[in-house]
Design a protein around this motif. Structure first.
Motif, mmCIF file in Angstrom:
data_model
loop_
_atom_site.group_PDB
_atom_site.id
_atom_site.type_symbol
_atom_site.label_atom_id
_atom_site.label_comp_id
_atom_site.label_asym_id
_atom_site.label_seq_id
_atom_site.Cartn_x
_atom_site.Cartn_y
_atom_site.Cartn_z
ATOM 1 N N MET A 169 8.702 -5.068 10.228
ATOM 2 C CA MET A 169 8.512 -3.887 10.993
ATOM 3 C C MET A 169 9.364 -2.817 10.069
ATOM 4 O O MET A 169 10.611 -2.954 10.143
ATOM 5 N N PRO A 170 8.659 -1.875 9.426
ATOM 6 C CA PRO A 170 9.328 -1.079 8.892
ATOM 7 C C PRO A 170 10.016 0.218 9.600
ATOM 8 O O PRO A 170 9.698 0.543 10.907
ATOM 9 N N ILE A 171 11.171 0.807 9.082
ATOM 10 C CA ILE A 171 11.810 1.512 9.938
ATOM 11 C C ILE A 171 11.518 3.042 9.141
ATOM 12 O O ILE A 171 11.771 3.091 7.750
ATOM 13 N N LEU A 172 10.746 3.913 9.626
ATOM 14 C CA LEU A 172 10.450 5.171 8.783
ATOM 15 C C LEU A 172 11.369 6.466 9.522
ATOM 16 O O LEU A 172 11.629 6.419 10.434
ATOM 17 N N GLU A 173 11.670 7.202 8.341
ATOM 18 C CA GLU A 173 12.519 8.423 8.653
ATOM 19 C C GLU A 173 11.397 9.649 8.757
ATOM 20 O O GLU A 173 10.365 9.741 7.818
ATOM 21 N N TYR A 174 11.702 10.509 9.483
ATOM 22 C CA TYR A 174 10.784 11.654 9.997
ATOM 23 C C TYR A 174 11.942 12.907 10.120
ATOM 24 O O TYR A 174 12.969 12.981 10.372
ATOM 25 N N THR A 175 11.368 14.324 9.889
ATOM 26 C CA THR A 175 12.171 15.198 10.049
ATOM 27 C C THR A 175 10.910 16.250 11.028
ATOM 28 O O THR A 175 9.829 16.359 10.863
ATOM 29 N N ARG A 187 11.964 5.606 13.044
ATOM 30 C CA ARG A 187 11.379 5.116 14.162
ATOM 31 C C ARG A 187 11.238 3.735 13.573
ATOM 32 O O ARG A 187 10.663 3.663 12.261
ATOM 33 N N VAL A 188 11.033 2.663 14.306
ATOM 34 C CA VAL A 188 10.239 1.544 14.000
ATOM 35 C C VAL A 188 8.901 1.676 14.291
ATOM 36 O O VAL A 188 8.312 1.923 15.359
ATOM 37 N N VAL A 189 7.996 1.506 13.192
ATOM 38 C CA VAL A 189 6.568 1.719 13.460
ATOM 39 C C VAL A 189 5.607 0.506 12.581
ATOM 40 O O VAL A 189 6.048 0.116 11.576
ATOM 41 N N GLY A 220 -0.310 1.016 11.067
ATOM 42 C CA GLY A 220 -1.346 1.740 11.353
ATOM 43 C C GLY A 220 -1.114 2.417 12.744
ATOM 44 O O GLY A 220 -1.847 3.114 13.302
ATOM 45 N N LYS A 221 0.194 2.558 13.034
ATOM 46 C CA LYS A 221 0.378 3.139 14.416
ATOM 47 C C LYS A 221 1.477 4.431 14.312
ATOM 48 O O LYS A 221 2.138 4.780 15.099
ATOM 49 N N GLU A 222 1.301 4.986 13.279
ATOM 50 C CA GLU A 222 2.087 6.383 12.877
ATOM 51 C C GLU A 222 1.797 7.566 13.814
ATOM 52 O O GLU A 222 2.540 8.579 13.865
ATOM 53 N N LYS A 223 0.689 7.588 13.947
ATOM 54 C CA LYS A 223 0.174 8.684 14.989
ATOM 55 C C LYS A 223 0.840 8.945 16.484
ATOM 56 O O LYS A 223 1.093 7.455 16.777
ATOM 57 N N GLY A 224 1.124 9.927 16.936
ATOM 58 C CA GLY A 224 1.849 9.965 18.236
ATOM 59 C C GLY A 224 3.118 9.971 17.948
ATOM 60 O O GLY A 224 3.991 9.799 19.111
ATOM 61 N N MET A 266 10.587 10.757 2.533
ATOM 62 C CA MET A 266 10.847 9.466 1.600
ATOM 63 C C MET A 266 12.122 8.976 1.770
ATOM 64 O O MET A 266 13.125 9.579 1.894
ATOM 65 N N SER A 267 12.307 7.536 1.970
ATOM 66 C CA SER A 267 13.547 7.074 2.475
ATOM 67 C C SER A 267 13.997 6.043 1.449
ATOM 68 O O SER A 267 13.367 5.920 0.267
ATOM 69 N N ALA A 268 15.312 5.560 1.573
ATOM 70 C CA ALA A 268 15.894 5.040 0.394
ATOM 71 C C ALA A 268 15.155 3.655 0.095
ATOM 72 O O ALA A 268 15.138 3.138 -1.099
ATOM 73 N N SER A 269 14.589 3.080 1.151
ATOM 74 C CA SER A 269 14.014 1.786 1.083
ATOM 75 C C SER A 269 12.748 2.140 0.041
ATOM 76 O O SER A 269 12.224 1.042 -0.554
ATOM 77 N N SER A 270 12.264 3.266 -0.106
ATOM 78 C CA SER A 270 11.117 3.656 -1.060
ATOM 79 C C SER A 270 11.723 3.452 -2.614
ATOM 80 O O SER A 270 10.824 3.284 -3.386
ATOM 81 N N PHE A 271 12.941 3.426 -2.612
ATOM 82 C CA PHE A 271 13.445 3.086 -4.029
ATOM 83 C C PHE A 271 14.008 1.887 -4.575
ATOM 84 O O PHE A 271 14.976 1.509 -5.226
ATOM 85 N N MET A 272 13.822 0.860 -3.694
ATOM 86 C CA MET A 272 14.057 -0.694 -3.818
ATOM 87 C C MET A 272 13.705 -1.217 -5.106
ATOM 88 O O MET A 272 12.502 -1.027 -5.646
#
Length: 63
Positions: free
Chosen positions: A1-7, A17-19, A22-26, A41-47
């Motif tokens: 489960m990815p942890i996504l960063e939001y502003t 948020r752990v998302v 396909g459950k990013e809405k809401g 864009m999170s640090a994991s995007s640059f792995m």
């Protein structure tokens, strides 16, 4: 489960948020409850190719 960063676009609060896929809405801001949020864009995007190895730790250019 990815942890996504939001502003939050309303109050500027940054949060994670752990998302499930396909459950990013809401997603709502924990501070002001706004649904007007932007995924960052999170640090994991640059792995790198190896899991746990950040691409920024590799040498840059010829040594």
């Amino acid at each position: 489960m990815p942890i996504l960063e939001y502003t939050c676009k309303q109050c500027g609060k940054e949060f994670e948020r752990v998302v499930l896929s396909g459950k990013e809405k809401g997603i709502t801001c924990p501070a002001c409850k706004s649904k007007d949020v932007k995924k960052n864009m999170s640090a994991s995007s640059f792995m790198g190719a190896s899991i746990g190895t950040c691409a920024t730790s590799f040498p840059k250019g010829p040594s």
